[in-house]
Design a protein around this motif. Structure first.
Motif: not given
Length: 380
Positions: A111-117, A66-74, A28-31, A1-7
């Motif tokens: 490379h950069n992420a394909t999707q946009r926030m 720096a941070g912690t990986v929470e989830a990865v794509g295909e 998504g894939p590679g993200e 599920m998409p997440q809503t966070v502060k930025g």
């Protein structure tokens, strides 16, 4: 599920930054989605806010993180949820002509992420796609990046310190060590002693330089340069830096001169402050309107090398883990670059302090578990 966070976003050119709700999609894939623990406030973020990079507003600022990986794509195999990572803006492709020649630090197709926030519901620009600073956008509780932008390092490192390798410290260190090739016994001059310049000084010292001359117009920055290992300091408001550097190097000039300012006058100083076969490294970022004129005969007659250093010619997968190990061994003091730790709502004030030369680095802390640096007395 998409997440809503502060930025933290820059909504339009020159406007004060804002803390808003943003939507982070599932990777998504590679993200990868990364929970950001700390992110440094870099001059580049200010350049984005001022429209000095491009006009693709609104920007999601922050990139030195720096941070912690929470989830990865295909298809992601190099990092996994739970990994502690430094984010980088040079995720090499492995296929372009630079990578094919074995020079991935010059990769032409990173490379950069394909999707946009996007901006969340309720915002006046709800649904608008955000342009992440340097493809990262880390002034946020969580961010979406390409998995190749995540470099796994030792979890024992402080996120507050480790994140600085994501941009400024790596740029300066690499300018001296990777681009300039500083080695044992070399003489080095660094013009401009902010975060990048002091990282170049620290790198030169670690590489074995025996004479390290710091040049700046601010005595506070020169004092900081001594803490990073400068053997001599020159206030160029009061003293001709070219003559001073020559005088401190037997009349010859330095083997390597790093211009961490990026102005025509400082580059000219760097050019003439080097030895006949010395190396000039430009790592300070000029503005598009700047031009330089040098006598072509002087360029021909002095030999050596004139180089530009982009991100310290680093390869994150190679350089970040090594520098983190040096940090953990007490041989490379990343903590000393941190002047203060702040919250997301303090970024605009941090820009003001940067302008005033009051800080080396302000670091936004988003996770209380990261702790605070042990050496925060560094001054700009």
């Amino acid at each position: 599920m998409p997440q809503t966070v502060k930025g933290v976003i820059a909504r339009s050119k020159g406007a004060d930054v804002e803390v808003v709700d943003i939507v982070v999609p599932d990777p998504g894939p590679g993200e990868a989605v990364v929970r950001v623990e700390a992110c440094g406030v870099c001059h580049t973020d200010l350049h984005y806010r001022e429209g000095g990079i491009n006009d693709e507003f609104p920007f999601l600022l922050g990139h030195e993180a720096a941070g912690t990986v929470e989830a990865v794509g295909e298809g992601v195999t190099d990092v996994a949820p739970g990994d502690f990572v430094i984010l980088n803006w040079r995720a090499v492709c492995g296929q372009c002509r630079a990578c094919a020649k074995g020079e991935p630090w010059y990769c032409f197709s990173t490379h950069n992420a394909t999707q946009r926030m996007t901006l969340a519901e309720g915002d006046p620009m709800a649904g608008a796609e955000l342009s992440p600073a340097l493809g990262i956008g880390a002034f946020a509780e969580k961010t979406l990046v390409h998995a190749g932008q995540c470099t796994k390092v030792d979890r024992e490192a402080s996120a507050v310190a480790a994140g600085l390798l994501g941009c400024g410290v790596m740029a300066g260190f690499g300018a001296a060590v990777n681009t300039g090739g500083v080695s044992r016994g070399d003489s080095v001059a660094v013009i401009g002693c902010g975060g990048v310049g002091n990282a170049a000084i620290a790198g030169a010292v670690l590489a074995g330089a025996t004479t390290v001359v710091a040049v700046d117009i601010d005595d506070r920055k020169l004092e900081a340069a001594r803490r990073f290992g400068a053997t001599h300091t020159v206030n160029s408001r009061e003293t001709d830096p070219v003559e001073a550097v020559r005088g401190l190097t037997g009349g010859h000039g330095a083997d390597v001169v790093v211009d961490a300012v990026g102005r025509p006058e400082t580059y000219t100083q760097a050019f003439y402050a080097r030895d006949l076969a010395g190396t000039v490294v430009l790592v300070g970022v000029p503005t598009p309107d700047m031009e330089i004129t040098l006598p072509l005969l002087d360029v021909f007659g002095r030999g050596g090398a004139l180089k530009s250093s982009w991100y310290g010619d680093c390869l994150p997968s190679r350089d970040f883990p090594v520098l983190i190990d040096l940090y953990r061994q007490g041989r490379f003091d990343l903590d000393a670059f941190v002047t203060e730790t702040i919250g997301l709502g303090d970024v605009e004030a941090a820009f003001d302090k940067m302008h005033a030369g009051e800080v080396l680095r302000s670091v936004v802390v988003l996770d209380e578990g990261t702790g605070t640096p042990t050496a925060t007395e560094a001054q700009a």
